[in-house]
Design an enzyme around this catalytic site. Structure first.
Site, PDB file in Angstrom:
ATOM      1  N   ASP A   1      25.386  36.019  75.481  1.00 21.54           N
ATOM      2  CA  ASP A   1      24.033  36.180  74.957  1.00 21.54           C
ATOM      3  C   ASP A   1      23.621  34.798  74.450  1.00 21.54           C
ATOM      4  OD1 ASP A   1      21.766  36.634  73.467  1.00 21.54           O
ATOM      5  OD2 ASP A   1      22.699  37.997  72.027  1.00 21.54           O
TER       6      ASP A   1
ATOM      7  N   LYS B   1      15.977  27.389  73.289  1.00 25.16           N
ATOM      8  CA  LYS B   1      15.632  28.443  74.252  1.00 25.16           C
ATOM      9  C   LYS B   1      14.116  28.563  74.428  1.00 25.16           C
ATOM     10  CE  LYS B   1      16.623  33.359  75.010  1.00 25.16           C
ATOM     11  NZ  LYS B   1      17.398  34.476  74.434  1.00 25.16           N
TER      12      LYS B   1
ATOM     13  N   GLU C   1      17.994  40.865  78.748  1.00 22.47           N
ATOM     14  CA  GLU C   1      18.585  41.266  77.467  1.00 22.47           C
ATOM     15  C   GLU C   1      18.444  42.772  77.201  1.00 22.47           C
ATOM     16  OE1 GLU C   1      16.672  38.503  74.837  1.00 22.47           O
ATOM     17  OE2 GLU C   1      17.794  36.820  75.669  1.00 22.47           O
TER      18      GLU C   1
ATOM     19  N   ASP D   1      13.572  44.757  69.877  1.00 24.56           N
ATOM     20  CA  ASP D   1      14.426  43.620  69.530  1.00 24.56           C
ATOM     21  C   ASP D   1      13.720  42.728  68.501  1.00 24.56           C
ATOM     22  OD1 ASP D   1      15.835  41.234  69.418  1.00 24.56           O
ATOM     23  OD2 ASP D   1      16.086  41.028  71.585  1.00 24.56           O
TER      24      ASP D   1
END
Ligand code: AMP
Length: 622
Positions: free
Chosen positions: A26, A91, A191, A215
């Site tokens: 992850d 990211k 994800e 999330d």
């Protein structure tokens, strides 16, 4: 899928894929994790650090004065005192150009190069320029090392997760980062798909299910609506807020305390240490109030407190914002709340009882909270890795493309359009434009392979798109589509969108190549990842310099009467300097010279913004 694996240390081919352990990673904005499937217990496990305490690796990279790199907790310790040399949230930059992130550039305290083009962003640390791919590769290397130490074996294969909304270029950037870290990326998994797999959803193939994955992390919120049917996950809709997360709950508490103490945000800006103390106390309060009714502390010798009721009142509007995103995602998926069968929670902030309660109330259903919300994505990635390794016979494996497919772009670079391991049948496309004013033909050369330079890949064919109407460079929009059918035949179609002219060819990528040859090509790409990446970075710098010299020279010729003599001679000096750096073959020197030229010309370029030339600068050139 070829059943041949490679031994990276010895550079040999081995035919025993079964013994390979594939890890699940992850790669997060704030924290990253690596997990594996324990063959004895059949459980996915997140790997702890050497002290055996922490599973989360902060996604932070610190450059030391001697050029060495630290990742994780040590790097995190440098954030406050050494912000220019400490990179976080990389990211957010993956696969992005400066124009993509321009409105958020103040969010980053390190230097992101504004080169005023649509090429991918670079980050300057000292006199070196780094790409987000290289920086992410550092995080991946550190996770790889952690797994190798903990499991006492070498690791060369991984499944890496990305947000469901990541586009092709962000996914490709993530693959490249893996390759650079010495990992063969067997699959990029969404994800939310990984989180659902961690809860065992989708493993029962006969039953179609609709899942909402909520999330809420430290800095971002994502809602994804997935449908699983016969083991195949489909993303129906995604929504979210890239600037809403746990940090905002902390900020709400800080603001509340500041108001009580008659202080303002300005007071904290002036006193960084005090600001940090407030933020840390606020986060502690937020966590404590999950289980207790009141939180009390002293900051700067002053007492502060917060009750659960007060906190919930501060938090409620933030959670309500996320529910608006959920509503929108449902609408986009053409579904009602009641169509959702399962709700999976991901991200540290979903530990807040208020979040769990409000989300359950919204969907009118209990939410899944059994697994650690920080780990679910990595655990799911490990489960997916196990399926790919062929250990889970119940899950179906689809046909995939064994090698990447793409075309040649400027400077002999390979631009991947369908990455290796994509499910077949598949379709992907990208837009390109012309290099030269009045260009009427465009040659499209199709290649197969994993190397950055087409010279090292395998050519499948080429054709010419003829009859593009004469336009300035950068104006034509040529869409190149790759379509692979269920029989593995690839059709490449080029279409100029303004005029509608099109041309296509068909090839069979598997024709004339054996599995051993494919495995060898793969091995060569892993062994040459570092040099390939350098060659690509240099070629991209040369392309960018070429483009900027070209546009600046054109700009001067066209606007001579609006410019002072000094502006013209100084610009020419900067151009001449940039030209001399080209021969150096040093990408950092070239970027520095590009930056100097841009910094110098930006003020007057903005003054005489010429729309035609500005748009001619945009777009990738073949
Ligand atoms: P992530 O990005 O998923 O690692 O989430 C990190 C965020 O989760 C941070 O904002 C943390 O403050 C928050 N967080 C972690 N544990 C808790 C907790 N027990 N209660 C509330 N928030 C938490």
């Amino acid at each position: 899928m070829p059943s041949i694996s490679i031994n990276l240390k010895e550079g040999t081919l081995a035919k025993n894929t079964q013994q390979d352990l594939i890890v699940g990673i992850d790669l997060g904005t704030t924290n990253s994790l690596v997990a594996y499937m324990d063959e004895n217990t059949g459980q996915a496990i997140a790997i702890k650090d050497e002290e055996g305490s922490n599973k989360l690796v902060p996604s932070i990279i610190h450059f030391l004065a001697n050029g060495a790199v630290e990742v994780g907790n040590n790097a995190k310790g440098q954030l406050v005192n050494n912000p220019q040399n400490t990179i976080y949230s990389v990211k957010r930059l993956m696969g992005k150009s400066f124009t993509d992130i321009a409105t958020h550039s103040q969010y980053f305290s390190y230097k992101i190069i504004d080169d005023d083009t649509e090429s991918l962003v670079k980050i300057r640390v000292g006199d070196k320029f780094h790409t987000p791919i290289e920086l992410s590769a550092e995080i991946l290397k550190s996770l790889k090392q952690r797994a190798e130490k903990a499991l006492d074996r070498s690791i060369s294969k991984a499944v890496i997760t990305v947000p469901a909304y990541f586009n092709d270029s962000q996914r490709q950037a993530t693959r490249d980062a893996g390759k650079l870290a010495g990992l063969e990326v067997l699959r990029i998994v969404n994800e939310p798909t990984a989180a659902s797999l961690a809860y065992g959803l989708g493993t029962n193939q006969s039953q179609a299910q609709t899942i909402a994955v909520y999330d809420l992390g430290g800095g971002t919120f994502d809602i994804s609506i997935l449908q699983i049917e016969e083991g195949i996950f489909e993303v129906l809709a995604t929504n979210g807020n890239t600037f809403l997360g746990g940090d905002d709950f902390d900020r709400a508490i800080v603001d509340y305390w500041l108001e009580q103490a008659n202080l303002t945000a300005k007071d904290l800006q002036a006193n960084k240490a005090l600001g940090q103390n407030f933020r840390l106390a606020a986060e502690a309060a937020k966590m404590a109030l999950g289980t207790q009714g009141i939180f009390e502390t002293t900051i700067n010798k002053e007492p502060f407190s917060l009750s659960k009721e007060q906190f919930n009142a501060l938090a409620k509007p933030l959670v309500e914002q996320t529910l608006k995103n959920c509503q929108q995602a449902l609408k986009d998926a053409n579904l009602n709340k009641t169509d959702i069968n399962e709700i999976v929670l991901v991200g540290g902030s979903t530990r807040m009882p208020l979040v769990q309660e409000m989300v359950a109330a919204f969907f009118e259903k209990p939410v899944h909270t059994k697994l650690n919300p920080d780990e679910v994505v990595a655990l799911g990635a490990a489960i997916q890795a196990d399926i790919l390794a062929g250990n889970n016979k119940d899950m179906l494996l689809l046909d995939i493309t064994p090698l990447s497919l793409g075309i040649e772009t400027m400077g002999g670079l390979m631009d991947v359009i369908i990455p290796r391991n994509s499910k077949v049948p598949t379709k992907a496309g990208r837009e390109y434009t012309t290099q030269v004013d009045g260009q009427v033909n465009m040659r499209i050369a199709v290649y197969q392979g994993e190397r950055d330079l087409i010279a090292d890949n395998r050519k499948l064919g080429e054709f010419e798109l003829k009859g593009i109407p004469a336009m300035p460079a950068g104006f034509p929009k040529v869409e190149i589509a790759f379509i692979i059918d269920a029989d593995g035949i690839l059709r490449v179609r080029a279409k100029e969108l303004r005029s509608g002219i099109e041309q296509s060819i068909e090839v069979r990528p598997s024709y004339g190549i054996s599995e051993t040859e494919m495995a060898k090509m793969l091995l060569a790409s892993m062994q040459n990842a570092q040099t390939d990446m350098q060659a690509r970075a240099l070629q991209e710098a040369l392309n960018e310099a070429d483009q900027i010299i070209n546009t600046t020279e054109k700009f001067i010729t066209k606007n001579t009467e609006h410019l002072s003599t000094k502006e013209i001679t100084e610009t020419q000096k900067h151009i001449a300097h940039l030209k001399t750096t080209l021969a150096s073959k040093d990408k950092d020197k070239i970027h520095a010279a590009i930056e100097q030229l841009n910094d110098f010309s930006r003020p007057f370029a903005e003054r005489i913004m010429d729309v035609a030339i500005a748009s001619a600068m945009k777009g990738k050139k073949i």
